[in-house]
Scaffold this active site. Structure first.
Site: not given
Ligand code: IPE
Ligand code: IPE
Ligand code: MG
Length: 259
Positions: A45, A31, A74-76, A33, A193, A200, A28
């Site tokens: 990414h 974005g 599954s929520e992305n 970064w 994490r 989680i 995680d």
């Molecule tokens: C969790 O990260 C899923 C992945 C890293 C693929 P998210 O950035 O989607 O999690 P939340 O929304 O902050 O919980």
């Molecule tokens: C994790 O990084 C990658 C995915 C969930 C695909 P994020 O995209 O969630 O990065 P932040 O949390 O917005 O910085």
């Molecule tokens: Mg994130």
């Protein structure tokens, strides 16, 4: 009974080794970064793929056997359409670029998650990579894509119920665990994490029951072999009691039994 190789940590106290056998990572912070550098989120990414490469190398060097990474939950799907498409393209491109190298390094590659919503071409490339690397035993890399811990448990339970419609007395932990998508691996010893959040996010809900949790503010694109070594060092300072007392651990050679 089932032919499960790995028993559940709640049913039997697992062997604990100095180096975690299985590490699970929520990658995680991509974005943030990129935003810090005034770049579009998706640039994070792309850099994240490089971080993964160095972490795989670090795991192999340290003697870790299984690495499972959360790439897309599954929520992305709730993210902006552009970002979702970029992530799918990146997954495809990275696979096409890296699979031969994974194979040459003796790495077995798997994807867990519900691939039904993925582009058929991506699914084909994933399945081919799994077949190509199926005989490798040096290291196990698993990517969780369109994965959700709740989905996994429900999917496993639904399959069990369909297969045994006559069953009135429910199912055992071992039966359920052997239907889950990680049934081929021991439960994770260490969960990492990155990105500072302490949650989680619907990752391996069942399997994390007794996993040691490690949260770091390091953003995923900055996570490297040294950061991995820090996480493993933290793990090595933990006392894994699995419900017992510290005194029991320090006096009795009771490892590996429920006594
Ligand atoms: C969790 O990260 C899923 C992945 C890293 C693929 P998210 O950035 O989607 O999690 P939340 O929304 O902050 O919980
Ligand atoms: C994790 O990084 C990658 C995915 C969930 C695909 P994020 O995209 O969630 O990065 P932040 O949390 O917005 O910085
Ligand atoms: Mg994130």
């Amino acid at each position: 009974m089932t032919g499960r190789r790995f028993r559940s940590s709640t049913r039997e106290i697992p062997e604990v080794s100095a180096v975690p056998r299985h590490i699970a990572i929520i990658m995680d912070g991509n974005g943030r970064w990129a935003r810090k550098r005034l770049m579009p989120r998706v640039a994070g990414h792309s850099r994240g793929v490089e971080a993964l490469r160095s972490v795989i190398r670090g795991c192999i060097e340290q003697g870790v056997e299984y690495l499972t990474v959360f790439a897309f939950s599954s929520e992305n799907w709730r993210r902006p359409q552009d970002e979702v498409s970029f992530l799918m393209q990146l997954f495809l491109k990275s696979l096409q670029k890296e699979v031969a190298r994974l194979h040459d390094n003796g790495i077995r590659f798997r994807v867990i998650g519900d691939l039904a919503r993925f582009d058929p071409h991506l699914v084909k490339v994933i399945r081919e990579a799994e077949v190509l690397t199926a005989g490798n035993t040096r290291f196990n890399l698993t990517v969780a894509a369109n994965y959700g811990g709740r989905w996994d448990i429900l999917d496993a339970m639904s399959r069990l119920m369909a297969r045994h419609p006559e069953r009135r007395d429910g199912f055992s932990e071992d039966e359920l665990a052997s239907e889950l998508s990680m049934s081929f691996a021991p439960e994770p010893d260490l969960f990492i994490r990155t990105g500072g959040e302490k949650r989680i996010s619907n990752f391996l809900l069942w399997q994390l029951a007794y996993t040691e949790l490690f949260f770091t503010d390091v953003l995923w694109p900055d996570f490297d072999a040294d950061a991995l070594a820090d996480a493993i060092a933290s793990y090595q300072g933990r006392e894994r009691r699995f419900g017992r007392t510290s005194e029991q651990l320090n006096s009795a050679p009771g490892q590996g039994s429920d006594a």
